[in-house]
Design a protein around this motif. Structure first.
Motif, PDB file in Angstrom:
ATOM      1  N   HIS A  23       4.127  -1.936  -2.557  1.00  0.00           N
ATOM      2  CA  HIS A  23       2.980  -2.034  -4.170  1.00  0.00           C
ATOM      3  C   HIS A  23       3.612  -1.244  -5.233  1.00  0.00           C
ATOM      4  N   MET A 150       1.324  -8.788  -1.293  1.00  0.00           N
ATOM      5  CA  MET A 150       0.618  -8.614  -0.009  1.00  0.00           C
ATOM      6  C   MET A 150      -0.715 -10.124  -0.791  1.00  0.00           C
ATOM      7  N   ARG A 151      -1.341  -9.761  -1.173  1.00  0.00           N
ATOM      8  CA  ARG A 151      -2.450 -10.001  -1.003  1.00  0.00           C
ATOM      9  C   ARG A 151      -3.037 -10.336  -2.530  1.00  0.00           C
ATOM     10  N   PHE A 155      -0.771 -16.179  -6.080  1.00  0.00           N
ATOM     11  CA  PHE A 155       0.349 -16.414  -5.426  1.00  0.00           C
ATOM     12  C   PHE A 155       1.474 -17.693  -4.715  1.00  0.00           C
ATOM     13  N   ILE A 405       2.293  -7.885   9.126  1.00  0.00           N
ATOM     14  CA  ILE A 405       2.462  -8.478   8.155  1.00  0.00           C
ATOM     15  C   ILE A 405       2.828  -9.825   8.639  1.00  0.00           C
ATOM     16  N   VAL A 407       3.923 -13.428   7.481  1.00  0.00           N
ATOM     17  CA  VAL A 407       4.529 -14.205   5.778  1.00  0.00           C
ATOM     18  C   VAL A 407       4.772 -15.632   5.830  1.00  0.00           C
ATOM     19  N   GLY A 443       4.646 -16.974   1.842  1.00  0.00           N
ATOM     20  CA  GLY A 443       4.222 -17.037   1.476  1.00  0.00           C
ATOM     21  C   GLY A 443       5.745 -15.683   0.478  1.00  0.00           C
ATOM     22  N   ARG A 446       4.845 -12.395  -0.376  1.00  0.00           N
ATOM     23  CA  ARG A 446       4.575 -11.253   0.112  1.00  0.00           C
ATOM     24  C   ARG A 446       6.225 -11.185   1.220  1.00  0.00           C
ATOM     25  N   THR A 447       6.687 -12.275   1.647  1.00  0.00           N
ATOM     26  CA  THR A 447       8.364 -12.155   1.784  1.00  0.00           C
ATOM     27  C   THR A 447       9.239 -10.843   1.760  1.00  0.00           C
ATOM     28  N   ALA A 449       7.284  -8.441  -0.668  1.00  0.00           N
ATOM     29  CA  ALA A 449       7.289  -6.916  -0.536  1.00  0.00           C
ATOM     30  C   ALA A 449       7.526  -6.788   0.756  1.00  0.00           C
ATOM     31  N   ALA A 450       7.346  -7.480   2.235  1.00  0.00           N
ATOM     32  CA  ALA A 450       7.589  -7.063   3.320  1.00  0.00           C
ATOM     33  C   ALA A 450       9.355  -7.128   3.628  1.00  0.00           C
TER      34      ALA A 450
END
Ligand code: ATP
Ligand code: MG
Length: 571
Positions: A23, A150-151, A155, A405, A407, A443, A446-447, A449-450
C-alpha cells in the motif's frame, strides 16, 4: 514515454493512511490514489501493471476454452431473490434503487446474473461444457476496507463460471481452472499455494484458495511438512483421537463460588487450574433455537464448522436474555450439567477428566465434572479452530502455520444456483437436468499488491518483468548536456523500434532524484548515460533487483537489453 510528461506523482514520505508495504509503495510510486475508503483511482503506471496482469489471466482463461463476456455491474434484486442471497448477503452488499423504486445492487459477484444468462439459451448437453469469464469491478461494502488494494470496496476481479452436464465434467472444468491459476500466478512472479478452504456465502463444497505466504496476509494457512496437506485454518480439519481408559481417578463433583471470574482466564487463575482443564460452554441460537457448543478452555470454537455441522441458515451467539432463560444465570457461568438444550461438543472434550465448568448459577463454577457421569453430549463433532501444532488430519505429522494472502479461489458449486434458478438442459437421454456449475475468482488488484509484498527492498518496488509497467528506463545524468540528450534519444528510439517498453527520464532534475524515482517505481532495467562514460563510448546498465552494474560499449547496449528481456531479467 517521456518522464516529463508522465502523470506519476512520486512521494518521498509515506502517507499516513498506509500500513503495509504494498500500500505504501503503490502510493509513493504514484501508481494509484485513494478517493474514498477502499476505493482507488489507478494512475498510468498502476493501470499498466493491472492491464498486464489482466492480460496474463485472459490468455490462460482462453487457453482452457474460457470465453470472455462482460455482464452488468448493476444487478436486479429479483435474481438475487431467486437464489435466496438478497437477504443472505447482508450489509456487504451495496444496494440502490432506480427512479421507479426498483431494487438493485452493485454486483459483489455474478453467479445469479450468469445463471440467468445461460438458462434461457443453453438447452442441450451438446452446448456443454461452457466456460464464461469476465474481468470487471466488483463491489463489497467490506466491514474493514484496508491495506490499499488488498481489501477494497471496489476492486477488479476476474470471475469465471463453468457449466457442465455432470460431476465428472465439472471435475474437468475445476481442475482446468486450478491448473490455469497455477500458471497465472507463476507468470506474475508469484508463488501461490493452493489450500483447502471454506466456501463461505458462495456455497458448494469443494474449494481451494490460492495463497501467497506473507506476513501481511489476513488468513492463517496450516500446512503439513510431512505430507501435502494445506488448508485455510478456518477450514482445517481437527483429528478425533481415540479415547483410552484413563488412570486418573474421578473426583467428587463440587460447586464453588467464583465471584467476578467469568472468563476462562479469570477462572483458571482463580481456581489455580490450566485453561485446558476448563470447558467453555458457548450458547448459540441456530435458526431460532438455543444450542450449546462445548470446546476445551484453551481452544477456540470455529463458528463456520458449527454452522455447517448444524446445517442451519442463521447462527448467532445468544444474547444475555436468552442465556439467562436457558441457564438461569448471568452470562459467563453456563455449563453443560443440567442444561436441557442440545449439547454439541468438540472431540477434545471426550478426553477431559475432572473438568471445570460454569455452574449455571451466578458467580459459581462446578469442578471435577466428568463426561457420562455428570452430563451427556448430544453429539461430538469437529468444532474447534485448528491451530499450528495440532496433528495433521492426513498423516502423523504436525501442522505448521503461516500468514497468507488469498489471491484467488476456485469452487465446485454443483447445482445450488441452477436448482434455485431453474437452469436446466436436456441430457443425452432427453431428460431435463440441472446444469452443474463451478466458479473461479482472482482478485487482480490484490494479486498486484501481493506481488509487491514479495518483491521490494528499501528503495522501492522490484517488478517481475512480466508485469513491470515499463521494462527499461533511460536516465541521462543531465539532459542539458547535448551529447547525453542525443545519445539518450537515439537509444530510446532504437529500443522502441524493437518493441521494448521504455521510458526516457528527460526531466531537468538532479541525477539522485531520477535514480530514486527509477528505484521506487521499480523498472527492471536502468540505462544510465553520463558525460564521462559517453566520451569513452560507454553506457551503464543497472539491474533493479540485484543492483548489479555493468558498463558496456554503446553498440552492446541494445543487444544486452534484448537478451536480458528474453531471459526474463531476474539475475
Ligand atoms: P476474502 O475472504 O478475502 O474476503 P472472498 O473469499 O470473499 O475474499 P471471493 O469471493 O473468493 O473472495 O473472491 C475472489 C477473489 O477476489 C479473492 O480470492 C480475492 O483475491 C479477491 N477479493 C475478494 N474480496 C476482495 C476485496 N475486498 N478487495 C480486493 N480483492 C478482493
Ligand atoms: Mg475467497
Amino acid at each position: 514515454m517521456f518522464m516529463s510528461q508522465l502523470y506519476s506523482p512520486t512521494l518521498r514520505e509515506t502517507p499516513s493512511e498506509a500500513e503495509i508495504i504494498s500500500h505504501k509503495l503503490m502510493l509513493r510510486a504514484g501508481l494509484m490514489r485513494r478517493s474514498a475508503a477502499g476505493m482507488y483511482a489507478f494512475l498510468p503506471l498502476g493501470l499498466r501493471v493491472i492491464r498486464k496482469v489482466e492480460q496474463i489471466i485472459r490468455e490462460e482463461m482462453n487457453a482452457i476454452a474460457g470465453q470472455e463476456v462482460l455482464m452488468p455491474m448493476i444487478q436486479p434484486a429479483e435474481l438475487w431473490e431467486e437464489s435466496g442471497r438478497w437477504k443472505d448477503y447482508g450489509d456487504e452488499m451495496f444496494r440502490l434503487k432506480d427512479r421507479q423504486g426498483r431494487q438493485f445492487c452493485l454486483g459483489p459477484t455474478h453467479e445469479e446474473i450468469v445463471t440467468a444468462l445461460v438458462r434461457s439459451e443453453v438447452r442441450s448437453y451438446r452446448q456443454l461444457p461452457l466456460r464464461l469469464y469476465q474481468i470487471q469491478n466488483k463491489y463489497r461494502d467490506e466491514m474493514r476496507p484496508r491495506f490499499g488494494l488488498m481489501r477494497g470496496r471496489e476492486f477488479i476481479m476476474k470471475d469465471m463460471y463453468s457449466f457442465d452436464r455432470d460431476q465428472e465434467t465439472l471435475d474437468e472444468s475445476y481442475w482446468a481452472a486450478y491448473h490455469a491459476y497455477k500458471r497465472i500466478f507463476s507468470r506474475c512472479g508469484l508463488d501461490a499455494h493452493p489450500v483447502e478452504a471454506d466456501s463461505g456465502a458462495i456455497g458448494g463444497d469443494v474449494t481451494h484458495e490460492f495463497m501467497v505466504l506473507a506476513e501481511s496476509g489476513e488468513d492463517l494457512v496450516l500446512f503439513c511438512e510431512a505430507c501435502e496437506y494445506a488448508a485455510n485454518a478456518e477450514r482445517a480439519e481437527g483429528v478425533r483421537v481415540p479415547v483410552e481408559a484413563g488412570e486418573t481417578p474421578l473426583k467428587t463433583l463440587e460447586t464453588v463460588a467464583t465471584p467476578d471470574a467469568s472468563t476462562i482466564e479469570q477462572i483458571s487463575r482463580f481456581l489455580g487450574v490450566e485453561p485446558k482443564d476448563c470447558i467453555k460452554t458457548l450458547l448459540y441460537v441456530a435458526d431460532g433455537k438455543p444450542v450449546a457448543a462445548l470446546v476445551r478452555g484453551d481452544h477456540e470454537l470455529n463458528e463456520i464448522k458449527l454452522k455447517k455441522f448444524l446445517q442451519c441458515d442463521e447462527l448467532e451467539l445468544a444474547d444475555d436474555e436468552t442465556i439467562f432463560k436457558v441457564t438461569n444465570a448471568k452470562t459467563g457461568f453456563a455449563g453443560p450439567v443440567g442444561l436441557s438444550i442440545p449439547l454439541y461438543a468438540d472431540y477434545a472434550i471426550e478426553h477431559m477428566v475432572n473438568a471445570v465448568i460454569g455452574a449455571n448459577q451466578d458467580d459459581h463454577h462446578t469442578i471435577n465434572v466428568n463426561l457420562n457421569r455428570d452430563f451427556q453430549v448430544t453429539e461430538f463433532a469437529d468444532l474447534k479452530q485448528t491451530q499450528p501444532g495440532d496433528p495433521c488430519p492426513r498423516c502423523s505429522g504436525v501442522l505448521e502455520g503461516a500468514r497468507g494472502i488469498e489471491v484467488g479461489q476456485v469452487f465446485k458449486l454443483g447445482t445450488k444456483y441452477s436448482d434455485a434458478m431453474g437452469a436446466t438442459f436436456l441430457n443425452e437421454n432427453g431428460k431435463e437436468t440441472p446444469l452443474v456449475m463451478g466458479c473461479y475468482g482472482i482478485g487482480v488488484g490484490r494479486t498486484v499488491a501481493a506481488v509487491i509484498e514479495k518483491n521490494y527492498d528499501e528503495d522501492g518496488i522490484i517488478w517481475p518483468l512480466a508485469i513491470a509497467p515499463y521494462h527499461v528506463i533511460i536516465v541521462p545524468v543531465s539532459m542539458k548536456d547535448e551529447a547525453q540528450a542525443t545519445a539518450a534519444e537515439r537509444l530510446y528510439q532504437e529500443l522502441q523500434s524493437q518493441g521494448v517498453e521504455v521510458i526516457l527520464d528527460d526531466r531537468d532534475e538532479r541525477p539522485g532524484v531520477k535514480f530514486k524515482d527509477a528505484d521506487l517505481i521499480g523498472f527492471p532495467i536502468r540505462v544510465t548515460i553520463g558525460a564521462k562514460s559517453l566520451t569513452n563510448g560507454q553506457m551503464e546498465i543497472t539491474l533493479r533487483k540485484t543492483k548489479e552494474k555493468q558498463s558496456l560499449p554503446i553498440e552492446d547496449i541494445v543487444p544486452t537489453i534484448m537478451n536480458l528481456l528474453k531471459d526474463g531479467v531476474e539475475k
